[in-house]
Design an enzyme around this catalytic site. Sequence first.
Site, mmCIF file in Angstrom:
data_model
loop_
_atom_site.group_PDB
_atom_site.id
_atom_site.type_symbol
_atom_site.label_atom_id
_atom_site.label_comp_id
_atom_site.label_asym_id
_atom_site.label_seq_id
_atom_site.Cartn_x
_atom_site.Cartn_y
_atom_site.Cartn_z
ATOM 1 N N ASP A 15 0.806 -1.224 0.000
ATOM 2 C CA ASP A 15 0.000 0.000 0.000
ATOM 3 C C ASP A 15 0.843 1.280 0.000
ATOM 4 O OD1 ASP A 15 -2.228 -1.744 0.252
ATOM 5 O OD2 ASP A 15 -1.771 -1.894 2.382
ATOM 6 N N HIS A 43 -4.122 -2.828 -6.583
ATOM 7 C CA HIS A 43 -3.405 -1.678 -7.127
ATOM 8 C C HIS A 43 -4.424 -0.641 -7.580
ATOM 9 C CE1 HIS A 43 0.530 -4.063 -8.016
ATOM 10 N NE2 HIS A 43 0.264 -3.922 -6.743
HETATM 11 P P1 IMP Z 1 -2.419 -13.037 2.476
HETATM 12 O O1 IMP Z 1 -1.475 -12.595 1.418
HETATM 13 O O2 IMP Z 1 -3.860 -12.898 2.092
HETATM 14 O O3 IMP Z 1 -2.087 -14.428 2.989
HETATM 15 O O4 IMP Z 1 -2.237 -12.057 3.740
HETATM 16 C C1 IMP Z 1 -1.086 -12.085 4.550
HETATM 17 C C2 IMP Z 1 -0.737 -10.683 5.046
HETATM 18 O O5 IMP Z 1 -0.320 -9.892 3.949
HETATM 19 C C3 IMP Z 1 -1.894 -9.934 5.687
HETATM 20 O O6 IMP Z 1 -1.365 -9.084 6.694
HETATM 21 C C4 IMP Z 1 -2.426 -9.085 4.541
HETATM 22 O O7 IMP Z 1 -3.123 -7.942 5.005
HETATM 23 C C5 IMP Z 1 -1.120 -8.713 3.850
HETATM 24 N N1 IMP Z 1 -1.303 -8.417 2.421
HETATM 25 C C6 IMP Z 1 -1.468 -9.291 1.411
HETATM 26 N N2 IMP Z 1 -1.557 -8.652 0.236
HETATM 27 C C7 IMP Z 1 -1.430 -7.343 0.503
HETATM 28 C C8 IMP Z 1 -1.394 -6.170 -0.313
HETATM 29 O O8 IMP Z 1 -1.483 -6.205 -1.533
HETATM 30 N N3 IMP Z 1 -1.230 -4.977 0.329
HETATM 31 C C9 IMP Z 1 -1.082 -4.901 1.674
HETATM 32 N N4 IMP Z 1 -1.099 -5.974 2.479
HETATM 33 C C10 IMP Z 1 -1.270 -7.183 1.898
HETATM 34 MG MG MG Z 2 -2.274 -2.425 -2.439
#
Ligand code: IMP
Ligand code: MG
Length: 330
Positions: A15, A43
């Site tokens: 982010d 995105h």
């Molecule tokens: P997962 O990728 O869904 O397994 O999530 C694992 C961790 O990564 C969590 O804390 C999510 O909030 C974070 N996360 C996954 N993808 C993103 C992203 O695109 N932006 C920010 N945080 C992410």
């Molecule tokens: Mg993002």
Amino acid sequence: MIEAVDIIYGLAWGDEGKGKIANAMAKHYDFVCRWNGGPNAGHTVYVNGKKYKTHIIPSGIFAGKKCIIGPGCVININKMLEELSMLTMAGYNIDLVKVHPNAHIITEDHIAYDKEHLSHLGTTAQGIAPCYSDKMLRRGKRAIDILESNWIWDGELSGKVLCEGAQSVWLDIDHGDYPYVTSSTTMPYGACSLGFSPKKVRRIIGVAKAYDTKSGVDPLFPTTLWNDPVLNKIIELGGEYGSTTGRKRLVNWLNLDKLKKAILLSGCTEVIINKYDILEQVNEYKVIHGNELQTFSNFRDMKRYVMDALLMASGSDVHEVTWSGNPEKI
Ligand code: IMP
Ligand code: MG
């Protein structure tokens, strides 16, 4: 033949506004590629004043470039089709999008497992970890097994290639704040999984933000920080709500110790720091450095302090640090 590869990736917890940078740069490339993650990513890009949210399609689509979803990505077919149909309706040529045959497919079981067993980690509940687990157990389904052949990529990268990272250094499976991480390689070296030599890499652009946020759960970001009225205002002004989940993001002042470490670990050649204008709007300037909160009376002082700290920490590897405003304002 590949002429040059440039890589954009996140230096924090996701982010940071990578999509904005990738979208602004895409026109200079022949290919724009994703190397990791899947529908967990969000995105946000602005094209001619219109806001688009993508999750799996590389932002090269808006510049009419070939878009490759690499072998290290995971795909939710329904979500991908939804995104493609949104892009078609908006007038973009989705024939440019191709999926590497070895990308893995997220199933309903993966999503159910994620929701039932992984919510304590604050995942995005998109089935990401279970899908990568099945890949490692060699029982996953790949794009080649499932997708219609017109979506499957059988070409080679050539010319100028832009690689667009998803998630970020502190979410990396090997280097991030385990277990509060994602399941893929978010570090820029992961881009080489697209199938090119590291020798081809030219620019490595790390994207950070003027304050820190984290989506999900993380002991580094206690929820009590939301009680700080200034940090809470930053959340509102910066629109810090998950673009995949809608969750309010955890927030803290920019942790320079972590940012310096992220730069050293990942080895970027340039740093872009986004959303400094949000600090100007609350008119408070703070960073955490040497484990202590440092306060500045204006942005110019903070900027000079941060630049000096980053350039000193990175030696001659980083040759440029640029500051950029909130993409909402473009
Ligand atoms: P997962 O990728 O869904 O397994 O999530 C694992 C961790 O990564 C969590 O804390 C999510 O909030 C974070 N996360 C996954 N993808 C993103 C992203 O695109 N932006 C920010 N945080 C992410
Ligand atoms: Mg993002």
